[in-house]
Scaffold this active site. Structure first.
Site, PDB file in Angstrom:
ATOM      1  N   LYS A   1      48.144  39.846  41.467  1.00  0.00           N
ATOM      2  CA  LYS A   1      47.048  40.768  41.122  1.00  0.00           C
ATOM      3  C   LYS A   1      47.591  42.100  40.587  1.00  0.00           C
ATOM      4  O   LYS A   1      47.156  42.579  39.546  1.00  0.00           O
ATOM      5  CB  LYS A   1      46.150  41.033  42.344  1.00  0.00           C
ATOM      6  CG  LYS A   1      45.548  39.775  42.947  1.00  0.00           C
ATOM      7  CD  LYS A   1      44.678  40.079  44.149  1.00  0.00           C
ATOM      8  CE  LYS A   1      45.384  40.734  45.323  1.00  0.00           C
ATOM      9  NZ  LYS A   1      46.434  39.915  45.963  1.00  0.00           N
TER      10      LYS A   1
ATOM     11  N   ARG B   1      37.703  42.732  49.672  1.00  0.00           N
ATOM     12  CA  ARG B   1      38.465  41.759  50.456  1.00  0.00           C
ATOM     13  C   ARG B   1      37.621  41.146  51.558  1.00  0.00           C
ATOM     14  O   ARG B   1      38.135  40.307  52.311  1.00  0.00           O
ATOM     15  CB  ARG B   1      39.659  42.482  51.104  1.00  0.00           C
ATOM     16  CG  ARG B   1      41.018  42.185  50.475  1.00  0.00           C
ATOM     17  CD  ARG B   1      42.015  43.081  51.177  1.00  0.00           C
ATOM     18  NE  ARG B   1      43.378  42.627  51.119  1.00  0.00           N
ATOM     19  CZ  ARG B   1      44.280  43.072  50.246  1.00  0.00           C
ATOM     20  NH1 ARG B   1      43.948  43.912  49.298  1.00  0.00           N
ATOM     21  NH2 ARG B   1      45.527  42.651  50.327  1.00  0.00           N
TER      22      ARG B   1
ATOM     23  N   ARG C   1      59.789  40.681  46.241  1.00  0.00           N
ATOM     24  CA  ARG C   1      59.083  41.743  45.501  1.00  0.00           C
ATOM     25  C   ARG C   1      59.786  43.090  45.683  1.00  0.00           C
ATOM     26  O   ARG C   1      60.176  43.468  46.783  1.00  0.00           O
ATOM     27  CB  ARG C   1      57.641  41.859  46.013  1.00  0.00           C
ATOM     28  CG  ARG C   1      56.918  43.077  45.455  1.00  0.00           C
ATOM     29  CD  ARG C   1      55.427  42.965  45.549  1.00  0.00           C
ATOM     30  NE  ARG C   1      54.902  42.918  46.907  1.00  0.00           N
ATOM     31  CZ  ARG C   1      53.613  42.713  47.181  1.00  0.00           C
ATOM     32  NH1 ARG C   1      52.741  42.518  46.211  1.00  0.00           N
ATOM     33  NH2 ARG C   1      53.199  42.668  48.423  1.00  0.00           N
TER      34      ARG C   1
ATOM     35  N   ARG D   1      58.551  47.009  50.184  1.00  0.00           N
ATOM     36  CA  ARG D   1      57.512  47.507  51.090  1.00  0.00           C
ATOM     37  C   ARG D   1      57.804  47.085  52.521  1.00  0.00           C
ATOM     38  O   ARG D   1      58.285  45.984  52.747  1.00  0.00           O
ATOM     39  CB  ARG D   1      56.157  46.918  50.665  1.00  0.00           C
ATOM     40  CG  ARG D   1      55.426  47.765  49.661  1.00  0.00           C
ATOM     41  CD  ARG D   1      54.301  47.022  49.010  1.00  0.00           C
ATOM     42  NE  ARG D   1      53.382  46.365  49.947  1.00  0.00           N
ATOM     43  CZ  ARG D   1      52.286  45.718  49.559  1.00  0.00           C
ATOM     44  NH1 ARG D   1      51.972  45.659  48.270  1.00  0.00           N
ATOM     45  NH2 ARG D   1      51.495  45.130  50.437  1.00  0.00           N
TER      46      ARG D   1
ATOM     47  N   ARG E   1      49.067  38.178  56.663  1.00  0.00           N
ATOM     48  CA  ARG E   1      48.184  38.631  55.580  1.00  0.00           C
ATOM     49  C   ARG E   1      47.544  37.449  54.862  1.00  0.00           C
ATOM     50  O   ARG E   1      46.399  37.518  54.432  1.00  0.00           O
ATOM     51  CB  ARG E   1      48.975  39.514  54.598  1.00  0.00           C
ATOM     52  CG  ARG E   1      49.078  40.951  55.098  1.00  0.00           C
ATOM     53  CD  ARG E   1      50.250  41.713  54.536  1.00  0.00           C
ATOM     54  NE  ARG E   1      50.346  41.690  53.104  1.00  0.00           N
ATOM     55  CZ  ARG E   1      51.470  41.882  52.430  1.00  0.00           C
ATOM     56  NH1 ARG E   1      52.596  42.114  53.072  1.00  0.00           N
ATOM     57  NH2 ARG E   1      51.479  41.865  51.134  1.00  0.00           N
TER      58      ARG E   1
END
Ligand code: ADP
Ligand code: ADP
Length: 221
Positions: free
Chosen positions: A15, A90, A130, A163, A174
């Site tokens: 996204k 969400r 990531r 992160r 998550r």
């Protein structure tokens, strides 16, 4: 007519990557609730501390807090032509609040909801690799989308960071939170004729081209 694009999909589905690439293509800004909550890190208020704690655990920030920051953001002048919503809504109450906000404040509605789906294994693979640029927000993957020089942003040379909530156990949490709270939005938007399913396991630039086409078609209609 303003365009409000809701990018839907589990953590790691692309996204943020796609929103950043599409901003230039379609001329509307990315609005990422995750980025906005991360920006609260520098604040030392009870709310900011609560948000950091929730994010570290991979849970969802309460709907009222989330809806309020989106309301303020969409009222800013750079969103006058719409927004690429990345990570919002969400939950079903967030989707309902968005419909109400667009209707009442902008006499508008959600334009289209592209769905990017990946499995939990793919989510863990993508999110473990990531890396992001703390200066310009560019996103990379150590293997699937590496920077030209290891650990450095292509745009400004800043040192890339990982992160704190991108650890595998938090990613699994998550992903489960997505299945429990966000996946019901698939039917919510399908019922309204807004859902467009894309194959999220293709090269990044192929997905961007498909998304740009789909958005252009829908905004012409
Ligand atoms: P990812 O796309 O990798 O799942 P995000 O950057 O979108 O991550 O979000 C990071 C965290 O911020 C979430 O795990 C959640 O704690 C919080 N968050 C972001 N958007 C929302 C939202 N719409 N509602 C509630 N919490 C949110
Ligand atoms: P999200 O915002 O949905 O959590 P991101 O856009 O941050 O997802 O992407 C998660 C990770 O996967 C990033 O490291 C990104 O570079 C990588 N990625 C994004 N799209 C693809 C793709 N189509 N193929 C392979 N890796 C991808």
């Amino acid at each position: 007519m303003a365009a409000y694009i809701v990018l839907l999909g589990p953590p790691g589905s692309g996204k943020g990557t796609q929103a950043k690439l599409l901003t230039d293509e379609v001329g509307i800004p990315q609005v990422s609730t995750g980025d906005m909550f991360r920006a609260m890190k520098t604040q030392d208020t009870p709310l900011a501390r609560k948000v950091q704690q929730i994010m570290a655990e991979g849970k969802l920030v309460p709907d009222d807090v989330t809806i309020e920051i989106v309301k303020e953001r969409l009222a800013q002048s750079d969103c006058s032509k719409g927004a690429l919503l990345d990570g919002f809504p969400r939950t079903v109450p967030q989707a309902e609040a968005l419909d109400k906000l667009l209707e009442e404040s902008f006499h508008s509605q959600v334009t289209i909801v592209p769905l990017l789906s990946i499995t939990v294994e793919e989510a863990v693979r993508r999110i473990s690799g990531r890396r992001g640029c703390p200066q310009c927000g560019a996103l990379y993957h150590v293997e699937f989308n590496p920077p030209r020089e290891m650990g450095k942003c292509d745009h400004d040379g800043a040192k890339l960071v990982q992160r704190d909530d991108d650890r595998p156990e938090v990613v699994r949490e998550r992903y489960q939170v997505y299945l429990d709270n966000t996946a019901p939005l698939i039917n919510y938007y399908r019922d309204r004729g807004l859902l467009v399913e894309l194959d999220a396991v293709q090269p990044i630039e192929v997905i961007t081209a498909e998304l740009a086409d789909t958005i252009r078609q829908r905004t012409k209609e």
